[in-house]
Write an enzyme that holds these catalytic residues in place. Structure first.
Site, PDB file in Angstrom:
ATOM      1  N   LYS A  45      44.978 118.460  26.929  1.00  0.00           N
ATOM      2  CA  LYS A  45      45.863 119.251  26.071  1.00  0.00           C
ATOM      3  C   LYS A  45      45.091 119.876  24.932  1.00  0.00           C
ATOM      4  O   LYS A  45      45.350 121.020  24.552  1.00  0.00           O
ATOM      5  CB  LYS A  45      47.013 118.388  25.547  1.00  0.00           C
ATOM      6  N   LYS A  67      47.700 119.784  40.653  1.00  0.00           N
ATOM      7  CA  LYS A  67      49.041 119.237  40.834  1.00  0.00           C
ATOM      8  C   LYS A  67      50.102 120.263  40.451  1.00  0.00           C
ATOM      9  O   LYS A  67      49.831 121.214  39.720  1.00  0.00           O
ATOM     10  CB  LYS A  67      49.201 117.985  39.985  1.00  0.00           C
ATOM     11  N   LYS A  88      54.969 121.825  35.242  1.00  0.00           N
ATOM     12  CA  LYS A  88      55.755 122.841  34.549  1.00  0.00           C
ATOM     13  C   LYS A  88      54.842 123.842  33.869  1.00  0.00           C
ATOM     14  O   LYS A  88      55.079 125.043  33.887  1.00  0.00           O
ATOM     15  CB  LYS A  88      56.621 122.177  33.472  1.00  0.00           C
TER      16      LYS A  88
HETATM   17  P1  TYM Z   1      56.566 114.415  32.707  1.00  0.00           P
HETATM   18  O1  TYM Z   1      57.777 114.868  32.000  1.00  0.00           O
HETATM   19  O2  TYM Z   1      55.369 115.288  32.711  1.00  0.00           O
HETATM   20  O3  TYM Z   1      56.904 114.095  34.221  1.00  0.00           O
HETATM   21  C1  TYM Z   1      57.962 113.241  34.564  1.00  0.00           C
HETATM   22  C2  TYM Z   1      57.622 112.420  35.784  1.00  0.00           C
HETATM   23  O4  TYM Z   1      57.270 113.248  36.893  1.00  0.00           O
HETATM   24  C3  TYM Z   1      56.001 112.862  37.402  1.00  0.00           C
HETATM   25  N1  TYM Z   1      55.266 114.036  37.873  1.00  0.00           N
HETATM   26  C4  TYM Z   1      54.625 114.112  39.043  1.00  0.00           C
HETATM   27  N2  TYM Z   1      54.486 113.213  40.020  1.00  0.00           N
HETATM   28  C5  TYM Z   1      53.785 113.599  41.123  1.00  0.00           C
HETATM   29  N3  TYM Z   1      53.243 114.832  41.265  1.00  0.00           N
HETATM   30  C6  TYM Z   1      53.359 115.775  40.302  1.00  0.00           C
HETATM   31  N4  TYM Z   1      52.847 116.985  40.480  1.00  0.00           N
HETATM   32  C7  TYM Z   1      54.070 115.421  39.118  1.00  0.00           C
HETATM   33  N5  TYM Z   1      54.384 116.082  37.979  1.00  0.00           N
HETATM   34  C8  TYM Z   1      55.110 115.222  37.217  1.00  0.00           C
HETATM   35  C9  TYM Z   1      55.287 112.214  36.231  1.00  0.00           C
HETATM   36  O5  TYM Z   1      54.265 111.351  36.677  1.00  0.00           O
HETATM   37  C10 TYM Z   1      56.419 111.491  35.556  1.00  0.00           C
HETATM   38  O6  TYM Z   1      56.678 110.255  36.202  1.00  0.00           O
HETATM   39  N6  TYM Z   1      54.702 111.078  29.483  1.00  0.00           N
HETATM   40  C11 TYM Z   1      55.710 111.290  30.513  1.00  0.00           C
HETATM   41  C12 TYM Z   1      57.123 111.046  30.050  1.00  0.00           C
HETATM   42  C13 TYM Z   1      57.324 109.705  29.452  1.00  0.00           C
HETATM   43  C14 TYM Z   1      57.408 108.456  30.128  1.00  0.00           C
HETATM   44  C15 TYM Z   1      57.628 107.485  29.127  1.00  0.00           C
HETATM   45  C16 TYM Z   1      57.336 108.088  31.480  1.00  0.00           C
HETATM   46  C17 TYM Z   1      57.481 109.468  28.124  1.00  0.00           C
HETATM   47  N7  TYM Z   1      57.674 108.120  27.936  1.00  0.00           N
HETATM   48  C18 TYM Z   1      57.770 106.125  29.447  1.00  0.00           C
HETATM   49  C19 TYM Z   1      57.458 106.729  31.793  1.00  0.00           C
HETATM   50  C20 TYM Z   1      57.686 105.771  30.788  1.00  0.00           C
HETATM   51  C21 TYM Z   1      55.610 112.735  30.974  1.00  0.00           C
HETATM   52  O7  TYM Z   1      55.182 113.592  30.260  1.00  0.00           O
HETATM   53  O8  TYM Z   1      56.160 112.953  32.208  1.00  0.00           O
END
Ligand code: TYM
Length: 331
Positions: free
Chosen positions: A111, A195, A198
């Site tokens: 980032k 991957k 968004k």
């Molecule tokens: P975020 O919002 O980027 O994504 C949410 C969930 O989707 C999964 N994911 C993917 N899995 C497989 N392939 C992909 N291309 C892909 N893109 C997204 C992410 O692994 C995630 O499970 N930091 C986290 C949000 C968060 C969180 C937490 C998660 C905040 N606190 C506590 C678990 C527990 C995030 O930015 O996910």
């Protein structure tokens, strides 16, 4: 019952990566575990959304959770900012999170590279807030995609460190979760590498129309095809096959594998098939999202109910934590 926590940032529509990397596991887990699924609106402030965009994003993800089948009677669905105990725990955990380890986190480095004009403290301490999300409910399991593996490792580290420092076992040490011990998954994008994400601009969203999906899939990067039988697939082609493995029937995949190996593959046909198989998954969800987004009263009810349940659990943990660190009342 073991406890499960996972969240998604409300920074746009949910895409196939979110769905197959996370939400699909949420659906199965809610049958057997004590689940907390939340919308990580505080986390999304690192990218400075406008207030209107943030609010719309929260509503969208809430509707999408419900449309995917997360059931507010079985799981606690809540909005992170409705539970201030999370940020209180975050403040406390921050005192034992060190600059060096935070700076070394891959997602921070990524980032910082992508948005050099906005390398804020929230970005640096992102893994601490995430640890608080997880530890506040004493989670045992965290279903996430592959990209969150390192953040989860940090949460484990912070939990262990707190336990050790205060000679307690207040926090169970949370584990990443997949069914049958499968690896955490990474859903690829359609732009040839990396991957689906968004911010990568390569995502297929659950909310996309059939037309959008066909268009996006037909535009996927391919090449002029293999020239030698049984040759290794370049990344862009491997990604198409990986997506197909996620959404298509095994016999269909085999047919294209064979065609590839015999140098007879027609990527146009493969993409058409892939688009239709994606639509089969997303279209019913899209229809439900549209309906639910219309029902503000229902959304409000779910959010209120979730906030109450999540706060009750969070308060309990925070009380123990405060006692442990020595915040003991003088009055
Ligand atoms: P975020 O919002 O980027 O994504 C949410 C969930 O989707 C999964 N994911 C993917 N899995 C497989 N392939 C992909 N291309 C892909 N893109 C997204 C992410 O692994 C995630 O499970 N930091 C986290 C949000 C968060 C969180 C937490 C998660 C905040 N606190 C506590 C678990 C527990 C995030 O930015 O996910």
């Amino acid at each position: 019952k073991a406890t499960v926590v996972s969240g998604i940032r409300p920074t746009g529509y949910l895409h196939l990566g979110n769905y197959f990397g996370a939400v699909q596991n949420f659906l199965r887990m809610q049958e057997d575990f004590n689940c907390y699924f939340f919308i990580a609106d505080i986390h999304s402030l690192t990218t400075h959304p406008t207030p209107d965009n943030l609010q719309a994003g929260v509503k969208q993800v809430l509707a999408e959770y419900l449309a995917c089948g997360i059931d507010p009677e079985k799981s606690t669905i809540f909005i992170q900012s409705d539970v201030p105990e999370i940020t209180e725990l975050y403040t406390i955990l921050n005192m034992n999170a060190y600059l060096g380890e935070l700076e070394r986190t891959t997602s921070f480095k990524d980032k910082a590279r992508k948005q050099p004009e906005n390398v804020n403290a929230g970005l640096l301490t992102y893994p601490v807030l995430m640890a608080s999300d997880i530890l506040i409910h004493k989670a045992h399991f965290v279903p996430v995609g592959k990209d969150q593996e390192q953040n989860l490792e940090m949460a484990r580290k912070f939990g262990k460190r707190f336990n050790r420092m205060y000679k307690s076992e207040v926090f169970p040490i949370p584990k990443p979760f997949t069914f049958d011990g499968a690896d955490l998954i990474k859903v690829p994008g359609l732009d040839g590498s990396g991957k689906m994400g968004k911010s990568e601009g390569n995502a297929i969203n659950l909310f996309d129309t059939e037309k959008d999906i066909r268009k996006k899939v037909m535009r996927a990067v391919t090449d002029s095809g293999p020239t030698e039988a049984n040759s290794e697939k370049p990344e862009a082609i491997q990604n198409l096959f990986t997506l197909m493995k996620i959404v298509s029937e095994p016999t269909v995949i085999e047919q294209f594998e064979t065609a590839y190996n015999q140098c007879e593959i027609r990527y146009g046909d493969m993409k058409k098939q892939l688009a239709e198989d994606i639509i089969k998954v997303t279209l019913p969800i899209r229809e439900r999202i549209v309906d639910i987004l219309d029902d503000n009263e229902y959304l409000a009810k779910v959010a209120r109910m979730g906030a109450e349940k999540a706060r009750e659990s969070a308060l309990k943990t925070l009380k123990e934590v405060k006692e442990l660190v020595g915040f003991r009342k003088l009055y």
